[in-house]
Design an enzyme around this catalytic site. Structure first.
Site, PDB file in Angstrom:
ATOM      1  CG  HIS B 160      39.848  27.127  46.909  1.00  0.00           C
ATOM      2  ND1 HIS B 160      39.745  28.482  46.984  1.00  0.00           N
ATOM      3  CD2 HIS B 160      41.054  26.856  46.385  1.00  0.00           C
ATOM      4  CE1 HIS B 160      40.860  29.029  46.530  1.00  0.00           C
ATOM      5  NE2 HIS B 160      41.666  28.066  46.169  1.00  0.00           N
TER       6      HIS B 160
HETATM    7  S1  FES Z   1      36.233  28.708  47.755  1.00  0.00           S
HETATM    8 FE1  FES Z   1      38.223  29.507  47.877  1.00  0.00          FE
HETATM    9  S2  FES Z   1      37.907  31.486  47.107  1.00  0.00           S
HETATM   10 FE2  FES Z   1      35.927  30.686  47.073  1.00  0.00          FE
END
Ligand code: FES
Ligand code: HEM
Lengths: 433, 195
Positions: B160
């Site tokens: 993410h």
């Molecule tokens: S940014 Fe969501 S798990 Fe690393």
């Protein structure tokens, strides 16, 4: 079940003997064969039957897969390959089960949007609707744990990310994830318990389906006009009319399902799940199965960990409150011109959310190209944020206000009236004989 | 209603409530083993520590080892990476705490507090993104030290988009905390034990 006005007459001496001890045929006659059903149901009402068939198929294929599957981190991946290569018809059983899960979700989404369009969640069907939402939640949990079982890369990392959602809970987060995993990461204890629960939950679903149908039979079916049944003339017995209509729809749906199983069995999956799980390397791009994508987009839309988790669970739990958020007394969208447009906007919004959940957050929407971080760009993340805002706006602002502001079209006096008006407009108000 | 009847109703209510309460406690006690069986078992707890020789890890190199089922990054940092990390003002950090299991919880996330024994060249930390647990990719992201076309240090999480700096501190994205530093100790100049 209510209204035990069955005409069941045992015909043989044995049937009479049995009936006096367990009146189950009486219930079948009253609740299945003769059950009074609105005469105007369209094909959107066949998805309940389709869902029941899909649950049965998942249970039957799952139980036989379990005869060959080994829930251990060292053997799970190989045992699934063993099912594919060595077990007689194993490839077909596995493809039926894996694609069956997708078909199950296609059917449940159509079934739910049907309920939303025709206002089937409104009084007196609130409990029926809420049992449905519970079924949907447990379906999601079941499919999630099933997807972990083949122990591929996507199985592992999907499991890790989703179980880590619970670590966002203040204070208890870490103890909860440790409890879920049975260790400090997704590992053998996790796989083993997921297998146990994946076997159990479909039977819990079967129990909930019985409650769902019970609640349905207390209040009766909604119908495309949304107008309540007023007299016996508005209904017909379930059999043969709807047994045949449902059977026809089920066969068509099974053909669609078979097309996936036999011609494109891996299209809905991820190639990387044919690589064995590796706890040290995250695949470059992890995505959940298609049926979770809208919720995954909502999770990623909020830049805060706890906030994202709350928004994601909130987006499903809000469905429980839907009967009270929609303030309109008119059920069917056919008689609500403005609601109808917002309904379709909502459907489109959910589909775009699905796309928003499918790509890397910082890529240009619908492209594999990374966006320039210094310039404004329509990225997957931004689209997800806009659509997430609209998703909640629909439930929390649009639906409550529409009920107060919109002027619905005049409702037909009865189901029979509406049916006659459609087939022969001039006889609209002649009472049916 | 006579007073006698009234008193009797009250006594019954009390008995119902008392019986119910005792029953509820019994059910809770009986449920506990069924919940607690899910917690890490003795065999999982037994896998407590690993020893690693740091001598073969060259400057600029990073190795990943597995400890308690999770990856641990061990990076031999370049001087430029250490310097980049120490120059960051604490107020620019998203998470101001060191997250170092070898230090008190409240210690600030200075470059120095992210290592043990002042050996700033060796960064040892969990390769587990504090967002949802993916393994971040090394020599990546906006907070790496850039030399020509190569990036040194810095981590980017593919899941993410969280970005960590050259000391593994969260700088951007949804992750709330710096990459955690496990309990470890130097057994000799170039040997550590994790756990
Ligand atoms: S940014 Fe969501 S798990 Fe690393
Ligand atoms: C609600 C019904 C069910 C759903 C939605 C469901 C869903 C799934 C999914 C998505 C997978 C992963 C498929 C793959 O990619 O390989 C899976 C695997 C599996 N499921 Fe189910 N399942 C259901 C019921 C059951 C039942 C009742 C059993 C009985 C034990 C079962 C046993 C298995 C087994 C053994 C696997 C691993 C083999 C494989 O991966 O193909 N499932 N399930």
């Amino acid at each position: 079940m209510s209204g035990h006005a069955s005409n069941y007459q045992p015909k043989s001496a044995f049937a009479k003997w049995f009936h006096e001890r367990l009146p189950i045929m009486d219930m079948v006659q009253g609740q299945v064969l003769d059950f009074p059903t609105p005469k105007n149901l369209n094909y959107f009402w066949t998805f309940g039957g389709i869902l029941a068939v899909m649950l049965l198929i998942q249970i039957v294929t799952g139980v036989v897969l379990a005869m060959h599957y080994t829930p251990h981190v060292d053997m799970a991946f190989d045992s699934v390959e063993h099912i594919m290569r060595d077990v007689n018809s194993g490839w077909m059983l596995r493809y039926m089960h894996a694609n069956g899960a997708s078909m199950f979700f296609i059917a449940v989404y159509i079934h739910m949007f049907r309920g939303m369009y025709y206002g089937s969640y409104k009084a007196p069907r609130e409990v029926l609707w809420m049992i449905g939402v519970l079924i949907y939640l447990i379906m999601m949990a079941t499919a999630f744990m099933g997807y972990v079982l083949p122990w591929g890369q996507m199985s592992f990392w999907g499991a890790k990310v989703i179980t880590n959602l619970f670590s966002a809970i203040p204070f208890f987060g870490d103890s909860i994830t440790t409890l879920l995993w049975g260790g400090y990461s997704v590992d053998n204890p996790t796989l083993n318990r997921f297998f146990s629960l994946h076997y159990l939950l479909p039977f819990v679903l079967a129990g909930l389906v019985i409650l769902h149908i019970w609640a349905l039979h207390v209040v009766g079916n909604n119908n495309p006009t949304g107008v309540s049944v007023k007299s016996a003339q508005d209904t017909i017995p379930f059999s043969p009319y709807y047994t045949v209509k449902d059977a026809f729809a089920i066969v068509v749906f099974l053909m669609f399902y078979a097309a996936w199983v036999f011609f494109s069995p891996n299209y809905l999956g991820h190639a990387i799940n044919y690589q064995e799980a590796n706890p040290l390397v995250t695949p470059a791009h992890i995505v959940p199965e298609w049926y979770y994508l809208p919720f995954y987009a909502i999770l990623r839309a909020i830049p805060d960990k706890l906030g994202g988790v709350i928004a994601m669970f909130g987006s499903i739990l809000i469905l429980f409150a839907l009967p009270w958020l929609d303030t309109s007394k008119v059920r069917s969208g056919n008689y609500r011109p403005i609601f109808k447009q917002f309904f379709w906007l909502f459907v489109i919004n959910c589909i775009i959310l699905g796309f928003a959940g499918s790509g890397a957050p910082d890529n240009y929407f619908l492209s594999h190209e990374a966006a320039n971080p210094d310039k404004w760009a329509l990225t997957y993340k931004l689209v997800g944020q806009i659509c997430t805002a609209y998703y909640f706006l629909h439930f929390l602002v649009i639906l409550p206000l529409l009920g107060l502001l919109e002027t619905p079209k005049p409702l037909p006096a009865s189901i029979s009236d509406a049916v006659l008006a459609r087939s022969n407009p001039s006889t609209a108000h002649v009472p049916a004989e | 209603m006579s007073t006698a009847e009234h008193a009797e109703t009250n006594r019954r209510d009390f008995l119902y409530i008392a019986t119910g309460a005792v029953g509820a406690v019994g059910v809770a006690l009986a449920a506990w083993p069924f919940i607690n069986q899910m917690n890490p078992d003795a065999s999982v707890l037994a896998l407590a520590s690993v020893e690693i020789d740091l001598a073969p890890v060259a400057e600029g190199q990073e190795i990943t080892i597995k400890w308690r089922g999770n990856p641990v990054f061990i990076r031999h940092r370049l001087a430029a990476e250490i310097e980049a990390a120490s120059k960051v003002a604490l107020t620019d950090l998203k998470d101001p705490l060191a997250r170092n299991a070898n230090l008190p919880d409240a210690d600030p996330a200075t470059g120095e507090n992210r290592v043990v024994g002042g050996k700033e060249q060796f960064l040892v930390m969990m390769g587990v993104c504090t967002h949802l647990g993916c393994v971040p990719i090394g020599n990546e992201g906006e907070f790496a030290v850039v030399e020509g076309n190569t990036k040194h240090g810095g981590w980017f999480c593919p899941c993410h988009g969280s970005q960590y700096d050259t000391a593994g501190r969260i700088r951007k994205g949804p992750a709330p905390e710096n990459l955690h530093i496990p309990q470890y100790a130097y057994l000799s100049d170039t040997k550590i034990r994790i756990g």
